[in-house]
Design an enzyme around this catalytic site. Structure first.
Site, PDB file in Angstrom:
ATOM      1  N   LYS A  52       0.865  -1.180   0.000  1.00 13.20           N
ATOM      2  CA  LYS A  52       0.000   0.000   0.000  1.00 13.20           C
ATOM      3  C   LYS A  52       0.897   1.225   0.000  1.00 13.20           C
ATOM      4  CE  LYS A  52      -3.801  -2.355   2.339  1.00 13.20           C
ATOM      5  NZ  LYS A  52      -3.122  -3.686   2.308  1.00 13.20           N
ATOM      6  N   HIS A 101      16.883   3.618   2.773  1.00 15.98           N
ATOM      7  CA  HIS A 101      16.789   4.553   1.648  1.00 15.98           C
ATOM      8  C   HIS A 101      17.924   4.328   0.652  1.00 15.98           C
ATOM      9  CE1 HIS A 101      15.872   8.149  -0.615  1.00 15.98           C
ATOM     10  NE2 HIS A 101      17.089   8.612  -0.411  1.00 15.98           N
ATOM     11  N   ARG A 160      17.116   1.316  -1.532  1.00 11.78           N
ATOM     12  CA  ARG A 160      16.134   1.616  -2.581  1.00 11.78           C
ATOM     13  C   ARG A 160      16.771   2.456  -3.691  1.00 11.78           C
ATOM     14  NH1 ARG A 160      11.945   5.544  -3.707  1.00 11.78           N
ATOM     15  NH2 ARG A 160      10.167   4.519  -4.726  1.00 11.78           N
ATOM     16  N   TYR A 212      18.521   9.374 -10.579  1.00 12.92           N
ATOM     17  CA  TYR A 212      19.222   8.163 -10.130  1.00 12.92           C
ATOM     18  C   TYR A 212      20.105   7.573 -11.228  1.00 12.92           C
ATOM     19  CZ  TYR A 212      15.939   8.284  -6.235  1.00 12.92           C
ATOM     20  OH  TYR A 212      15.222   8.663  -5.129  1.00 12.92           O
TER      21      TYR A 212
END
Length: 307
Positions: free
Chosen positions: A188, A256, A259, A291
């Site tokens: 979610k 973080h 990811r 990125y």
């Protein structure tokens, strides 16, 4: 203001810090931590008076306060203030005034960022994200160390990097969100205005088997503490730090960073932007390009020699 009910008038007698504490209690843990730091900064640097009653903000010039935030070069303690820090404090102030607008039913107006050319409140500071990435070799070493320390946090990290997920999305998982038959996990993802989007991520067999071994027959929260409660964010960071120390990583390995490293890796491997955006829930190619670790050749290097 004479038309206000007594209930709404009474809220104006709260102090700025009292109202800020009410506001902070409504936020998610990470946002609360960031904005609590922001309020503390604004008070410490005399941008806000924490003891002032809210009625003092009724006729406040929000533009002036935002300009004072953006004009800071040093804190009262003498530390330099970066542009990123100023924008973060401005965002905190704007968000706080929006809460006060709701709290007082519009008596206190909310601040709005300036979009004036040459002097906007917010603007892009850098083209690339500041976060350092780790290589595939480095994250394999990290996960080997983490698995020996905490199998739970090893799985959390694996779901983050394999599925390009945020930590909050992973630790919010419940057993009903997992389909072992399909090797699929439903996350979610929180969007704007407290809306949620469901994202289904497929994981490899070996990882799903490890997840099933960890869960056993348990139901409820997937990742739990020793007391059976939902695992706290700081617990995950603690075990990540232990594993980081074991491999003597020069880079601080956080959820973080995992990811961000996954995003950089997918870009480097040449996966289509739309596919990466779909699974990561990034909303634009501009965000994704931050990125991209690929070096762009100077155009002149591709031209014939002029001399």
């Amino acid at each position: 203001m004479s038309g206000l009910s007594h209930h709404h008038k009474s809220r104006l007698f709260l102090t700025v810090l009292e109202a800020a504490n009410v506001w902070l209690a409504t936020l998610s843990p990470i946002t609360r931590k960031n904005y609590a730091s922001g309020i503390k900064f604004l008070v410490a640097n005399h941008i806000l008076d924490g003891s002032m009653k809210l009625e003092g903000l009724v006729c406040c010039d929000h533009c002036d306060i935002l300009n004072r935030i953006k004009s800071l070069t040093f804190t009262y303690s003498g530390k330099p203030v970066s542009e990123a820090s100023k924008q973060a404090r401005a965002a905190c102030y704007i968000s706080f005034t929006k809460f006060l607008y709701r709290l007082t039913k519009g008596v206190i107006k909310h601040a709005s960022p300036s979009k004036d050319f040459g002097n906007p409140t917010f603007y892009k500071i850098r083209d690339k994200v500041k976060t350092e990435f780790i290589s595939k070799r480095e994250w394999l070493l990290f996960f080997d160390a983490l698995k020996k320390i905490s199998f739970r946090d090893y799985l959390i990290g694996k779901l983050i990097i394999q599925g390009v997920r945020k930590l909050t999305e992973v630790i919010s998982l419940r057993t009903e969100d997992i389909s072992f038959a399909k090797n699929q996990v439903t996350f979610k993802v929180k969007k704007r205005q407290n809306r949620y989007q469901e994202v289904k991520v497929s994981y490899p067999n070996f990882l799903m088997q490890e997840l099933q071994d960890y869960l056993g027959n348990r139901e409820g929260w997937v990742f739990v503490s020793g007391e059976g409660q939902q695992v706290a964010i700081n617990q995950v960071y603690y075990y990540f730090k232990l594993a980081e120390g074991d491999i003597n990583s020069p880079i601080k390995v956080t959820p973080h960073v995992l990811r961000a490293s996954a995003l950089a890796y997918l870009k480097k491997m040449g996966f289509a932007d739309q596919e990466i955006m779909r699974v990561s829930c990034l909303s634009s190619t501009q965000m994704l390009s931050a990125y991209d670790t690929g070096m762009t050749d100077n155009l002149t290097s591709q031209l014939p020699l002029i001399f």
